[in-house]
Motif scaffolding. Structure first.
Motif, PDB file in Angstrom:
ATOM      1  N   UNK A 187       5.929  41.412  66.131  1.00  0.00           N
ATOM      2  CA  UNK A 187       6.517  42.573  65.489  1.00  0.00           C
ATOM      3  C   UNK A 187       7.966  42.682  65.974  1.00  0.00           C
ATOM      4  N   UNK A 188       8.899  42.119  65.205  1.00  0.00           N
ATOM      5  CA  UNK A 188      10.307  42.212  65.555  1.00  0.00           C
ATOM      6  C   UNK A 188      10.859  43.583  65.176  1.00  0.00           C
ATOM      7  N   UNK A 189      12.135  43.781  65.431  1.00  0.00           N
ATOM      8  CA  UNK A 189      12.744  45.095  65.201  1.00  0.00           C
ATOM      9  C   UNK A 189      12.648  45.531  63.741  1.00  0.00           C
ATOM     10  N   UNK A 190      12.901  44.617  62.810  1.00  0.00           N
ATOM     11  CA  UNK A 190      12.839  44.979  61.389  1.00  0.00           C
ATOM     12  C   UNK A 190      11.407  45.342  60.980  1.00  0.00           C
ATOM     13  N   UNK A 191      10.440  44.578  61.460  1.00  0.00           N
ATOM     14  CA  UNK A 191       9.037  44.887  61.153  1.00  0.00           C
ATOM     15  C   UNK A 191       8.635  46.224  61.780  1.00  0.00           C
ATOM     16  N   UNK A 192       9.110  46.482  62.996  1.00  0.00           N
ATOM     17  CA  UNK A 192       8.842  47.772  63.635  1.00  0.00           C
ATOM     18  C   UNK A 192       9.430  48.904  62.796  1.00  0.00           C
ATOM     19  N   UNK A 193      10.680  48.735  62.362  1.00  0.00           N
ATOM     20  CA  UNK A 193      11.339  49.767  61.551  1.00  0.00           C
ATOM     21  C   UNK A 193      10.539  50.036  60.278  1.00  0.00           C
ATOM     22  N   UNK A 194      10.132  48.965  59.601  1.00  0.00           N
ATOM     23  CA  UNK A 194       9.349  49.107  58.366  1.00  0.00           C
ATOM     24  C   UNK A 194       8.010  49.783  58.648  1.00  0.00           C
ATOM     25  N   UNK A 195       7.360  49.368  59.742  1.00  0.00           N
ATOM     26  CA  UNK A 195       6.068  49.972  60.108  1.00  0.00           C
ATOM     27  C   UNK A 195       6.229  51.459  60.405  1.00  0.00           C
ATOM     28  N   UNK A 196       7.308  51.814  61.075  1.00  0.00           N
ATOM     29  CA  UNK A 196       7.570  53.229  61.372  1.00  0.00           C
ATOM     30  C   UNK A 196       7.865  54.013  60.099  1.00  0.00           C
ATOM     31  N   UNK A 197       8.643  53.416  59.198  1.00  0.00           N
ATOM     32  CA  UNK A 197       8.974  54.096  57.934  1.00  0.00           C
ATOM     33  C   UNK A 197       7.729  54.332  57.090  1.00  0.00           C
ATOM     34  N   UNK A 198       6.766  53.430  57.185  1.00  0.00           N
ATOM     35  CA  UNK A 198       5.534  53.540  56.395  1.00  0.00           C
ATOM     36  C   UNK A 198       4.412  54.278  57.123  1.00  0.00           C
ATOM     37  N   UNK A 199       4.624  54.614  58.388  1.00  0.00           N
ATOM     38  CA  UNK A 199       3.587  55.243  59.193  1.00  0.00           C
ATOM     39  C   UNK A 199       3.315  56.667  58.700  1.00  0.00           C
ATOM     40  N   UNK A 200       2.061  56.991  58.532  1.00  0.00           N
ATOM     41  CA  UNK A 200       1.642  58.334  58.108  1.00  0.00           C
ATOM     42  C   UNK A 200       0.595  58.845  59.072  1.00  0.00           C
ATOM     43  N   UNK A 201       0.641  60.138  59.310  1.00  0.00           N
ATOM     44  CA  UNK A 201      -0.319  60.769  60.204  1.00  0.00           C
ATOM     45  C   UNK A 201      -0.637  62.173  59.703  1.00  0.00           C
ATOM     46  N   UNK A 202      -1.851  62.615  59.863  1.00  0.00           N
ATOM     47  CA  UNK A 202      -2.186  63.995  59.494  1.00  0.00           C
ATOM     48  C   UNK A 202      -1.803  64.999  60.593  1.00  0.00           C
ATOM     49  N   UNK A 203      -1.322  64.508  61.728  1.00  0.00           N
ATOM     50  CA  UNK A 203      -0.996  65.372  62.861  1.00  0.00           C
ATOM     51  C   UNK A 203       0.470  65.787  62.792  1.00  0.00           C
ATOM     52  N   UNK A 204       0.683  67.083  62.623  1.00  0.00           N
ATOM     53  CA  UNK A 204       2.036  67.602  62.436  1.00  0.00           C
ATOM     54  C   UNK A 204       2.955  67.272  63.609  1.00  0.00           C
ATOM     55  N   UNK A 205       2.456  67.441  64.836  1.00  0.00           N
ATOM     56  CA  UNK A 205       3.311  67.180  65.995  1.00  0.00           C
ATOM     57  C   UNK A 205       3.772  65.731  66.049  1.00  0.00           C
ATOM     58  N   UNK A 206       2.962  64.831  65.560  1.00  0.00           N
ATOM     59  CA  UNK A 206       3.320  63.411  65.542  1.00  0.00           C
ATOM     60  C   UNK A 206       4.303  63.117  64.407  1.00  0.00           C
ATOM     61  N   UNK A 207       4.091  63.723  63.256  1.00  0.00           N
ATOM     62  CA  UNK A 207       4.943  63.441  62.101  1.00  0.00           C
ATOM     63  C   UNK A 207       6.364  63.963  62.280  1.00  0.00           C
ATOM     64  N   UNK A 208       6.551  64.956  63.147  1.00  0.00           N
ATOM     65  CA  UNK A 208       7.885  65.555  63.305  1.00  0.00           C
ATOM     66  C   UNK A 208       8.902  64.605  63.928  1.00  0.00           C
ATOM     67  N   UNK A 209       8.463  63.598  64.657  1.00  0.00           N
ATOM     68  CA  UNK A 209       9.446  62.718  65.288  1.00  0.00           C
ATOM     69  C   UNK A 209       9.440  61.289  64.760  1.00  0.00           C
TER      70      UNK A 209
END
Length: 183
Positions: free
Chosen positions: A1-23
């Motif tokens: 997982x290089x930096x670009x893959x990490x960035x893409x994974x973060x951009x696509x990451x979804x969570x039902x937890x509000x405290x997690x989604x805020x950052x």
């Protein structure tokens, strides 16, 4: 997982937890900083962690962190390694001595941004912790590292008593407690 893959994974990451989604956006933004993966970035930097569970999803492996004196998941600094999946696995092996570790999924399991208190010449700063779900065999002997005071498999129903109000630990526990992944 290089930096670009990490960035893409973060951009696509979804969570039902509000405290997690805020950052999530803060994590994505940090991937553009050339110092994001080294602890010399004193405002904050990436870390990689392992939420280690047994196959039956009844226990999690926690460590009593020597410096923070709190029960936490295993993990640590990236120290220049942009592959946080590798960082999480390396830290899990080093801090537990386990050889049966395997990723349940190579995707991001959880995110947490938490404040690390000032210590000696290191100012208070944030850890941008990217966490991965890892399984291990409970019958394998544990090896205590110098970073820990203790290391133990904790039954799910005892985790809250041990970690108090640590919402990020309780969130990971909730994610695995509801998991339908039983192998």
């Amino acid at each position: 997982m290089n930096r670009q893959l990490l960035r893409t994974s973060l951009q696509n990451y979804r969570t039902p937890f509000e405290e997690e989604s805020t950052f999530i956006k803060d994590f994505v933004d940090l991937t553009y900083d050339d110092l994001a993966f080294v602890r010399e970035r004193l405002e904050g930097h990436f870390t990689g962690s392992a939420w280690i569970v047994n196959k039956r999803r009844t226990h999690t492996l926690l460590t009593l962190h020597r410096k923070l004196n709190r029960w936490l998941q295993l993990g640590g600094h990236a120290d220049g390694n942009e592959n946080l999946l590798e960082v999480a696995m390396m830290e899990a092996k080093e801090e537990s001595g386990l050889t049966s570790l395997r990723f349940v999924d190579a995707g991001i399991f959880d995110l947490d941004r938490h404040l690390i208190p000032e210590k000696a010449d290191v100012p208070e700063h944030f850890h941008y912790d990217v966490r991965f779900l890892i399984e291990a065999e409970m019958n394998e002997p544990l090896v205590l590292s110098e970073e820990s005071k203790d290391l133990a498999w904790i039954p799910y129903d005892s985790v809250a008593d041990l970690v108090g109000h640590n919402q990020s630990i309780l969130r990971m526990l909730e994610k695995t407690s509801k998991s339908e992944i039983l192998l």
